[in-house]
Design a protein around this motif. Sequence first.
Motif, PDB file in Angstrom:
ATOM      1  N   ASN A 361       0.816  -1.204   0.000  1.00  0.00           N
ATOM      2  CA  ASN A 361       0.000   0.000   0.000  1.00  0.00           C
ATOM      3  C   ASN A 361       0.857   1.265   0.000  1.00  0.00           C
ATOM      4  O   ASN A 361       0.491   2.288   0.565  1.00  0.00           O
ATOM      5  CB  ASN A 361      -0.945   0.019   1.215  1.00  0.00           C
ATOM      6  N   SER A 362       2.041   1.215  -0.641  1.00  0.00           N
ATOM      7  CA  SER A 362       2.896   2.399  -0.708  1.00  0.00           C
ATOM      8  C   SER A 362       3.771   2.341  -1.954  1.00  0.00           C
ATOM      9  O   SER A 362       3.903   1.297  -2.594  1.00  0.00           O
ATOM     10  CB  SER A 362       3.783   2.512   0.535  1.00  0.00           C
ATOM     11  N   GLU A 363       4.397   3.469  -2.271  1.00  0.00           N
ATOM     12  CA  GLU A 363       5.297   3.534  -3.415  1.00  0.00           C
ATOM     13  C   GLU A 363       6.591   2.761  -3.183  1.00  0.00           C
ATOM     14  O   GLU A 363       7.382   2.583  -4.104  1.00  0.00           O
ATOM     15  CB  GLU A 363       5.653   4.993  -3.727  1.00  0.00           C
ATOM     16  N   LEU A 364       6.811   2.268  -1.982  1.00  0.00           N
ATOM     17  CA  LEU A 364       8.044   1.568  -1.642  1.00  0.00           C
ATOM     18  C   LEU A 364       7.994   0.086  -2.022  1.00  0.00           C
ATOM     19  O   LEU A 364       9.003  -0.610  -1.909  1.00  0.00           O
ATOM     20  CB  LEU A 364       8.320   1.708  -0.142  1.00  0.00           C
ATOM     21  N   GLU A 365       6.861  -0.400  -2.456  1.00  0.00           N
ATOM     22  CA  GLU A 365       6.691  -1.811  -2.798  1.00  0.00           C
ATOM     23  C   GLU A 365       7.397  -2.137  -4.114  1.00  0.00           C
ATOM     24  O   GLU A 365       7.251  -1.426  -5.113  1.00  0.00           O
ATOM     25  CB  GLU A 365       5.205  -2.125  -2.925  1.00  0.00           C
ATOM     26  N   GLU A 367       7.897  -4.079  -7.560  1.00  0.00           N
ATOM     27  CA  GLU A 367       6.957  -4.655  -8.517  1.00  0.00           C
ATOM     28  C   GLU A 367       7.696  -5.078  -9.781  1.00  0.00           C
ATOM     29  O   GLU A 367       8.688  -4.456 -10.180  1.00  0.00           O
ATOM     30  CB  GLU A 367       5.863  -3.642  -8.877  1.00  0.00           C
ATOM     31  N   ARG A 541      14.769  11.472  -2.117  1.00  0.00           N
ATOM     32  CA  ARG A 541      13.601  10.609  -1.985  1.00  0.00           C
ATOM     33  C   ARG A 541      13.616   9.538  -3.056  1.00  0.00           C
ATOM     34  O   ARG A 541      13.284   8.376  -2.802  1.00  0.00           O
ATOM     35  CB  ARG A 541      12.318  11.456  -2.099  1.00  0.00           C
ATOM     36  N   VAL A 545      13.448   5.503  -2.322  1.00  0.00           N
ATOM     37  CA  VAL A 545      12.428   4.610  -2.867  1.00  0.00           C
ATOM     38  C   VAL A 545      13.077   3.451  -3.607  1.00  0.00           C
ATOM     39  O   VAL A 545      12.699   2.280  -3.423  1.00  0.00           O
ATOM     40  CB  VAL A 545      11.475   5.396  -3.789  1.00  0.00           C
ATOM     41  N   THR A 546      14.058   3.717  -4.434  1.00  0.00           N
ATOM     42  CA  THR A 546      14.738   2.666  -5.191  1.00  0.00           C
ATOM     43  C   THR A 546      15.377   1.641  -4.270  1.00  0.00           C
ATOM     44  O   THR A 546      15.257   0.426  -4.483  1.00  0.00           O
ATOM     45  CB  THR A 546      15.821   3.286  -6.100  1.00  0.00           C
ATOM     46  N   ARG A 549      12.806  -0.508  -2.373  1.00  0.00           N
ATOM     47  CA  ARG A 549      12.253  -1.515  -3.282  1.00  0.00           C
ATOM     48  C   ARG A 549      13.226  -2.685  -3.462  1.00  0.00           C
ATOM     49  O   ARG A 549      12.804  -3.851  -3.515  1.00  0.00           O
ATOM     50  CB  ARG A 549      11.937  -0.880  -4.629  1.00  0.00           C
TER      51      ARG A 549
END
Length: 611
Positions: A361-365, A367, A541, A545-546, A549
């Motif tokens: 449920n976040s941009e940190l997942e 994929e 940021r 995030v990268t 992930r």
Amino acid sequence: MRTAPLAALALVTALPAAAQEVTVRHGISPFGELKYPPDFPHFEYVNPDAPQGGTLSFRGTGASRTFDSLNPFILKGEPAQGLERLYDTLLAPSLDEPGAAYGLIAETVEYPEDRSWAIFNLRPEARFTDGESLTAEDVVFTFEALKEHGMPWYRITLADVETVEALDPHRVRFTFREGAATRDLAAEVGSIEILPAHYYAEVPFEESTLDPPVGSGGFEVAEVSPGRSITYCRTDEYWGAELPVNVGKDNFDCVVYEYFGDNTAAFEALKVGEYLFHEEFTSALWATAYDFPAVERGWIKRETLPDGRPSGAQGFWFNLRREKFADPRVREAIALMFNFEWANQTLFHGLYERTDSFWENSELEAEGLPEGDELALLEEYRDQLPEAVFTEPAYSPPVSSLSQTDRRALREGSRLLDAAGWTVGEDGLRRNAQGEVLRVEMVDDSPAFERIALPFIGNLRALGIDATHTLIDPAQMQERQEVFDYDIAIGRLVMQLSPSVELRSLFGSEGADNPGTLNLAGVADPVVDALIERIIQAESRGELVTRVRALDRVLRAKHIWVPNWYKGSHFLAYWDVFGRPEEKPPYDRGDDFWWWDEEKYQSLRAEGALR
């Protein structure tokens, strides 16, 4: 409302060429940007004119569903819920900016470009609840006491704090270890509760107690009934009430936590108004049990509010400290036996979604396949990672059939265990080459969770595993979790929007064998450690995030848990006696900014709904 001169709050001081420029600011964030200016009057998500008064009451929670201590900083005892209300911190978080914090006890924070140190300039008016001044010496005492006697989490979190010095009564300097990743360290130390040195000169810090402590915040312990309830009420003259970070916050005169022996007793108490605010975590109750009179008459309101934070890593955690879980194929096989699709339809009324990421449920997942900067980062560790990290999408549990036992999963689990050397004998049980039976015990302290655990146990037995589910009392559960005495534990880790040094305690090698940490799985892996440090060192940021992930992808490939479910929202039920701001903060439930509505309360009293 008191505000400091602007010149004192946003200053960059030019120093000699050999020195770095020193920034003096009213707040700090991981990458420099702040949403709110030096003269901001209050956060946008509050009502600055909220009425003051009334009582907010919750159900008390905790590992033991009881409490026997008012000292939340040490391993001894089970602390009461809500003790954080007693203490202020140097900085207060903004709940609409990931990682940002603004001055509370500290009026400003100074730091050089490399953030190798930080000086906090304390507000001279800061006081403890007994009226004594809060000074730099109290800050020094706090950090020395926590590092020496506090929970292991503090020792790990503060490992990069080299020294804490009182420069004068209202200036305290933190110097960070040379070579440390310093991006978040000032904010980390700014988030820790400040304790009174003079109080602990007479009271042993390392002992649990039920005596109300002296705090540094706006609330005091008003009443304690050990194991049953605790009441906090606002101090008569809280020095920080009009600070911008506090305007519109903590609008109730008192806050009460009521404890109950089990979920059934707690739910019955909510129905009759023994406590007034409740977040529901049991889907079956939310779907079927809220048809009682108080709801039907509109006395209790039900709402589903969005939750913008990562949804939390809820799952069954393997204890990798145990040799039988050393082979990841064993862990993957066991995980296949949890049939989420059947559970969601049969037990959860279709209200949940399957978790696959630690930052769901976040941009940190993570994929899909790794690419770009994430791939380049992972390539540095290719020889230490499974090939699947590079050739397959980030691991997600396969979708199961709606039969309780999925035959395809059973066949794949059998194949994995056979390949790992655990084969089925004549008695139907799996043994290794030494003849040892594959036994797995899941321990839990919640009778309500049996309906979920027992079908999983049944599937494991069908796979030839001697699986058991052991229900123990909450005190035993807390003790066994602290010393990692379990095969599989049920737990939920709260994950941050801007992960940092807390990852060392959650997934780092240092937390694997330190009792009391939250490294439930016992992860001790050099690549994981390296990625954690890279996250802490991120300079933007985008980099953060990268790197998160990449860590998410690696942890998922290791099969350290059986991921459960999430909903990305709050199920709230509350008696209609509150007011609240028009918008909730995106990264918080928001009830700290609600207020008592006396007119609504009197209306319910007139109808006989509440006493």
